[in-house]
Write an enzyme that holds these catalytic residues in place. Sequence first.
Site, PDB file in Angstrom:
ATOM      1  N   PRO A 160     106.913  73.978  67.937  1.00  0.00           N
ATOM      2  CA  PRO A 160     105.594  73.384  68.187  1.00  0.00           C
ATOM      3  C   PRO A 160     104.923  73.973  69.413  1.00  0.00           C
ATOM      4  O   PRO A 160     105.528  74.053  70.494  1.00  0.00           O
ATOM      5  CB  PRO A 160     105.925  71.904  68.379  1.00  0.00           C
ATOM      6  CG  PRO A 160     107.118  71.684  67.512  1.00  0.00           C
ATOM      7  CD  PRO A 160     107.918  72.959  67.636  1.00  0.00           C
ATOM      8  N   CYS A 161     103.661  74.378  69.224  1.00  0.00           N
ATOM      9  CA  CYS A 161     102.974  75.140  70.275  1.00  0.00           C
ATOM     10  C   CYS A 161     102.177  74.265  71.230  1.00  0.00           C
ATOM     11  O   CYS A 161     101.702  74.743  72.257  1.00  0.00           O
ATOM     12  CB  CYS A 161     102.040  76.169  69.637  1.00  0.00           C
ATOM     13  SG  CYS A 161     100.673  75.420  68.695  1.00  0.00           S
ATOM     14  N   GLN A 162     102.012  72.966  70.929  1.00  0.00           N
ATOM     15  CA  GLN A 162     101.156  72.125  71.753  1.00  0.00           C
ATOM     16  C   GLN A 162     101.538  72.118  73.236  1.00  0.00           C
ATOM     17  O   GLN A 162     100.649  72.061  74.096  1.00  0.00           O
ATOM     18  CB  GLN A 162     101.132  70.692  71.213  1.00  0.00           C
ATOM     19  CG  GLN A 162     100.391  70.537  69.909  1.00  0.00           C
ATOM     20  CD  GLN A 162     101.277  70.835  68.703  1.00  0.00           C
ATOM     21  OE1 GLN A 162     102.393  71.317  68.859  1.00  0.00           O
ATOM     22  NE2 GLN A 162     100.791  70.542  67.512  1.00  0.00           N
TER      23      GLN A 162
END
EC number: 2.1.1.37
Length: 439
Positions: free
Chosen positions: A98-100
Site C-alpha cells: 500500500p502506497c498511502q
Amino acid sequence: MSDLEEGRLEVGTSVELFAGGGGLAMAVHNAGFRPLLVNEFHKRACETLRANLAVSRDKSDRTVSTGEEWPLVEGDVRDIPSFDFLEGRVDVLAGGPPCQPFSLGGAHKGTEDERNMFPQMFRAIREMRPKAVICENVRGLLRPSFEPYFNYILNEMRLPFVQRDDRVSWEEHNRILEKSLKEGSVDPSRRYEVYPIEVNAANYGVPQIRHRVIIIAFRADLTVKWEEFQPEEEYSEAALIHSMQEGGTYWKRHDDVDDRVKEQVIDRLPPMLDVPDGKKPWRTLRDALKGIDWEDGTPAEKPLPEVLEHHLKPKSPADRVVGGVRDHVAWPGARKYAGHTPNVLDRPAKTVKAGVHGVPGGESVMELDDDTFDEGKGYRYMTVRETARVMTFPDRWVLEGPRGEKMRQLGNAVPVKLGEIFARAVAAALEDASKRKRK
C-alpha cells in the site's frame, strides 16, 4: 479456457501480494507466470479478482496449486501464518505494498503508518526465497524525507535473511545490514541483487503520465545479468509532438477529428524538436478510447461507444452497459477551476488516483471536443471503462463494486502494460541465467 489464458506460454510460477484489482497480477500472469498464491485485503478488490481468474482458499491451506486459476487468500497478509510451504517453488514474488504511507496524496506518515506493508514483503522473501521480486510503489518514496527509509527498503531486500529484532529500530537494523553488505561475506543464495528504477508509464506505451518506482531483485546465486534485459523507454513526448504536426501520423489514425479541433490542438503544441528522437509517440487519451494498443495502427480493442446525456448515473445495473461495454456510463457534477483542470484527449491522461470521482487536480475529468454534453459544459467525468483503458486493463476484465470502489481499485493498480513489460523482462533474464548455468 478463459480469454485471459488463450495463447499464453507458461514460463514459471509466481506469488502476488497486495493484488488489489489485479493490475500487476494480470501483468505477471500475461508474461507466463502461473500464480501459486494471490493475496488481497479489500472486499471489493477480492470480488473483482474472483469475477475473473481467482478462486478463494483458506489462509491455512498449504497445498501448492497446480491449476491455472488464481488461489486467492483473502484478508490481511499479516494473518497468513507462513509462506514456507512455497520455499524454493516461486520464480517471481510480485506486489505493490500500500502506497498511502508514502504518497503525495496521503498523510505522509511513512514508516509510522500502520498500512506500511514493506515488512510483510521482507517476510515473504525470507520465507519463500523466490528467484526474483517485482515491487512497485509511488515516487513519493524518493522524497528527501523518505530517502533514508527507501535505502533501508533496498537493504532489507538485499539481505532479507538478516531478520530484524522487534526491539530494534529500523535505523539500527539498517546499520547492521550496511555492515554486512560492506563485509561482503553473505552466502549469495541468501542475498539479492536489487535494482530500483524510476519510471514514467507514458514512456512505456501507457496512455497516462504515471511516475512510479519499480524495484527488481534477483537472488544473487543465480548471477542474473539484469542490465542486459532491463526494458528501455520506447515512447516519448517529442515523438508525439512530431506526429501531431499538420499531416502527421497522429491525425491519420484520428481522421474523424473535426478540422477545427485539430487546428486548436496543433496551435497549442510546444515547439517541435528539430530532429525526432526515433522513439514511438506517447499514447494519448484519444488513442486509449479508440483501442488499447496502437503498435501497428490497428486497435486491439473496439473504439468505445459515445457517452450520451441519458447515460448519466443510470439507475439499474442493466443501464450500466453501453454499446455492449460494461461500466461505460457518465457521472454528473463534473467541475473545473484553477488547479482542477480536465484531461485533454490529445495528451496522455493525468495520473489515475484512488479517489472516487472528484479527486484533486481534475484527474478523472475529461475535456470533450464539443460543448454539447451536460448542459453545455464541454467536459465530464471519465467513465470507469475509460479509466480502465488508461490503466491498460482489457475490456474483458470485470470490475466489481460501486463506481467509487471500481475507481479506487484502478487508482491503486499498476498499469497492466507497464507491469507486463517488466515481468517479461524478468522472465527473459531468468531464462538466460538458467541457460548459462546448464552449460
